[in-house]
Design an enzyme around this catalytic site. Structure first.
Site: not given
Ligand code: FAS
Ligand code: PHB
Length: 394
Positions: A72, A293, A297, A385
């Site tokens: 994009h 979100p 980022k 962005y």
């Molecule tokens: P993660 O949280 O993905 O992974 C951590 C891992 O550690 C998990 O698998 C967990 O099970 C494991 N863990 C936790 N505690 C543990 C323990 N005690 N022992 C062993 N394992 C353990 N980012 C965006 O850019 N756009 C979005 O739209 C967006 N939507 C999101 C929606 C939600 C509900 C959440 C929670 C986050 C969202 N994010 C979004 C942010 C998300 O994408 C994170 O930035 C990304 O998952 C970060 O990756 P990790 O640092 O690997 O953490």
């Molecule tokens: C997506 O989940 O597609 C997403 C979330 C947050 C953004 C952009 C895209 O800002």
């Protein structure tokens, strides 16, 4: 058991770090408390910065992203009847973003690890960290009822916001910063044709909406919701009706609705823990920071942390250098805070704050008018962005 780097968490951060270390001859073990299916079942991010795409290619797990991801070069901002396209590529000398779901990225990394015979322990319960002040920190965990111990040189806390690693650092050694927003995002995933060719961010009188996608046949939509709301309060018909009222009429008229594959509510917060290193423990990704979100980022910050951490650990093992290890936290935080600022700015610009005054609403309109008229303002949005450069992490 003995390894060089003990990694807690098999989300994007942990899987990417382990893979980059493996490809550079550094041994690691990943401990994940959930099953692989559970990790893949979480629907999260959708937009990858070019730096994140580069990391996936570096991990030799980028083939499917390059084949199936959507490049994009712009996003659209809508407010009332005004629609403005931000030409990301034109404003940043050709930089773009990749639409490719975090679920797919995680699956590609899991497949690469499986092919390489990596040591990833799923359903590792009660992971604990000890002897962090020694040269040989230890990880213990329970698997199938038996306790296991891993002796390592370093521990990478890639265990997300609710993980164990940040909580292992003594409170008086950590500074935390937090902003909790007075609303959340209700997300819906559906196998329907996306309403637009690019992402549409909407600031409406009644609240924020985002029209995103995972492919040309799979849509991802978000609407702003109150913090006390539950997904159970939202039958999908209500979601589609509410979304339609938030969109410009010509966009709403094109909205293709369908059965929800997934619906979830995510609270919005900004959070940073400093420093991101404590002795031989490094925090990376959501374990160290959370962004709302709105700026897309979260996942991308995790990737830039892993770029810096993997580079530092590889330099240590291959050349005996410790300089990048010493600078890890400062270099990460320089980029983290820029992303916090941008995510706060996008969130403040586009959402309806419950306690907003008429003056606040006028400020939002003025900011959107400024964006419509100023190439400088558009460039500032665009360069953040698509992602600030990794190398200037000072
Ligand atoms: P993660 O949280 O993905 O992974 C951590 C891992 O550690 C998990 O698998 C967990 O099970 C494991 N863990 C936790 N505690 C543990 C323990 N005690 N022992 C062993 N394992 C353990 N980012 C965006 O850019 N756009 C979005 O739209 C967006 N939507 C999101 C929606 C939600 C509900 C959440 C929670 C986050 C969202 N994010 C979004 C942010 C998300 O994408 C994170 O930035 C990304 O998952 C970060 O990756 P990790 O640092 O690997 O953490
Ligand atoms: C997506 O989940 O597609 C997403 C979330 C947050 C953004 C952009 C895209 O800002």
């Amino acid at each position: 058991m003995r390894t060089q780097v003990g990694i807690i968490g098999a989300g994007p951060s942990g899987l990417l770090l382990s893979r980059l270390l493996q490809l550079n001859g550094v041994d690691s073990v990943v401990l994940e408390r959930q099953s692989a299916d559970y990790v893949l079942g979480r629907i999260r991010a959708g937009i990858l910065e070019s730096g994140t795409c580069g990391m996936l290619r570096q991990a030799r797990a980028g083939e499917r992203m390059d084949a199936e991801g959507l490049v994009h070069s712009g996003i659209e901002l809508c407010s009332g009847s005004r629609r403005q396209r931000i030409d990301l590529a034109a404003l940043t000398g050709g930089k773009t973003v990749m639409v490719y779901g975090q679920t797919e990225l995680t699956k590609d990394l899991m497949d690469a690890h499986e092919a390489a015979g990596s040591h990833i322990v799923y359903e590792a319960k009660d992971v604990a960290i000890s002897e962090l002040d020694s040269d040989t920190p230890k990880l213990t965990y329970i698997k199938d009822g038996a306790e296991h111990t891993i002796v390592c040189d370093f521990v990478a806390g890639c265990d997300g916001f609710h993980g164990v690693s940040r909580r292992t650092i003594p409170e008086d050694q950590l500074n935390t910063y937090e902003r909790v927003y007075p609303f959340g995002w209700l997300g819906l995933l559906a196998d329907t044709k996306p309403v637009g060719d690019e992402l549409i961010y909407v600031n409406s009188e009644r609240g924020f909406a985002l029209c995103s996608m995972r492919s040309r046949t799979r849509s991802r939509y978000y609407i702003q919701c109150a913090l006390h709301e539950n997904v159970e309060d939202w039958p999908e018909e209500r979601f589609w009706e509410t979304l339609s009222t938030l969109l410009p009429s010509e966009t709403a008229a094109k909205l293709e609705t369908g059965n929800a594959l997934e619906m979830s509510i995510a609270p919005l917060r900004g959070f940073v823990a400093e420093p991101m290193r404590h002795g031989r423990l490094f925090l990376a990704g959501d374990a160290a920071h959370i962004v709302p979100p709105t700026g897309a980022k979260g996942l991308n910050l995790a990737a830039s942390d892993i770029h810096l951490l993997s580079t530092a650990l590889i330099a240590f093992y291959q050349n005996g250098q410790s300089e990048l290890i010493e600078r890890y936290s400062d270099n990460c935080l320089a980029r983290v805070w820029k992303a916090q600022r941008f995510s706060w700015w996008m969130t403040t610009l586009l959402h309806r704050f419950p306690d907003a005054s008429a003056y606040d609403r006028q400020l939002q309109m003025a900011e959107l008018n400024y964006l419509a008229q100023s190439t400088a303002a558009q460039t500032a949005l665009a360069e953040n962005y698509v992602g600030m450069p990794y190398e200037d992490g000072k």
